[in-house]
Design an enzyme around this catalytic site. Structure first.
Site, PDB file in Angstrom:
ATOM      1  N   GLN A  70       2.091  -3.169   4.261  1.00 49.80           N
ATOM      2  CA  GLN A  70       1.125  -3.611   5.455  1.00 49.80           C
ATOM      3  C   GLN A  70      -0.495  -3.775   4.925  1.00 49.80           C
ATOM      4  OE1 GLN A  70       3.678  -1.395   5.689  1.00 49.80           O
ATOM      5  NE2 GLN A  70       4.711  -1.606   7.669  1.00 49.80           N
ATOM      6  N   GLU A  71      -1.132  -4.400   5.576  1.00 50.22           N
ATOM      7  CA  GLU A  71      -2.552  -4.657   5.272  1.00 50.22           C
ATOM      8  C   GLU A  71      -3.064  -3.230   5.153  1.00 50.22           C
ATOM      9  OE1 GLU A  71      -4.694  -7.446   7.575  1.00 50.22           O
ATOM     10  OE2 GLU A  71      -6.372  -7.437   6.153  1.00 50.22           O
TER      11      GLU A  71
END
Ligand code: G3D
Length: 179
Positions: A70-71
């Site tokens: 995830q970012e």
């Protein structure tokens, strides 16, 4: 101890070879890892933080670190880089929209000093899905042919069935034996 003996112990002995598994969320990292572990597809939930698994392939011991994609987690990938011998970059071959992000992350990793001795394996995953990009298309998009400072290899695969994954393990093992 002679060079050959040292080398043989490194390859066939107890030493663990660190592998980090990176890629955007939903690329299939956890599925790949569990496929390596169990040779069967398993139901997964998104990776939170990191999972570490030891996998032995014909007497070569790999320590796999499955790192969340995830970012918010990508910013801390670098903290796992120390002593990494192999980076596995898992790509969702259907995710054309985010391939630019994958390309940026890949080239950022290649520049990182802690990864200067790492071999890079790109898994073009989800080949079973309609409309997936071929390994060749992904290779061209990621400009893999510009990578000169690292041994690299791209492998088409389907983590659900395991197709392509034994070949990827063989390549990883060949890197350990070569280095
Ligand atoms: P991540 O660890 O990179 O975040 P996961 O990704 O391993 O959790 O996989 C994300 C989703 O993609 C999962 O589906 C998983 O089953 C699916 N997937 C992984 N590899 C393949 C593949 O080769 N082919 C197909 N068709 N699907 C794959 P769910 O539905 O559980 O979210």
């Amino acid at each position: 101890m002679g060079f050959l003996l040292t080398k043989m112990l490194a390859v066939f002995g107890d030493r663990e070879h660190k592998v980090i598994v990176v890629g955007l969320d939903n690329a299939g990292k956890t599925t790949v890892l569990y496929q390596y572990l169990t040779k069967e597809a398993v139901h997964t939930s998104p990776t939170i933080g990191s999972n570490v698994e030891q996998i032995t392939v014909r007497n070569t011991h790999f320590l796999f670190w499955d790192i969340g994609g995830q970012e918010s987690l990508r910013a801390s990938w670098y903290s796992y880089y120390g002593n990494t011998e192999i980076v596995i970059l898992v790509v969702d071959s259907t995710d054309r929209e985010r391939l630019t992000i994958t390309k940026e992350e890949l080239h950022k990793m290649l520049r990182h000093e802690d990864l200067q001795n790492a071999s890079i394996l790109i898994l073009a995953n989800k080949q079973d899905m309609k409309g997936s990009m071929t390994a060749r298309e992904i290779s061209d998009f990621l400009t893999l042919n510009t990578i000169t400072g690292h041994p690299w290899h791209i492998q088409a695969c389907c983590a659900l069935t395991g197709e392509g994954l034994p070949a990827s393990l063989d390549w990883m093992r060949s890197q350990i034996i070569t280095n």
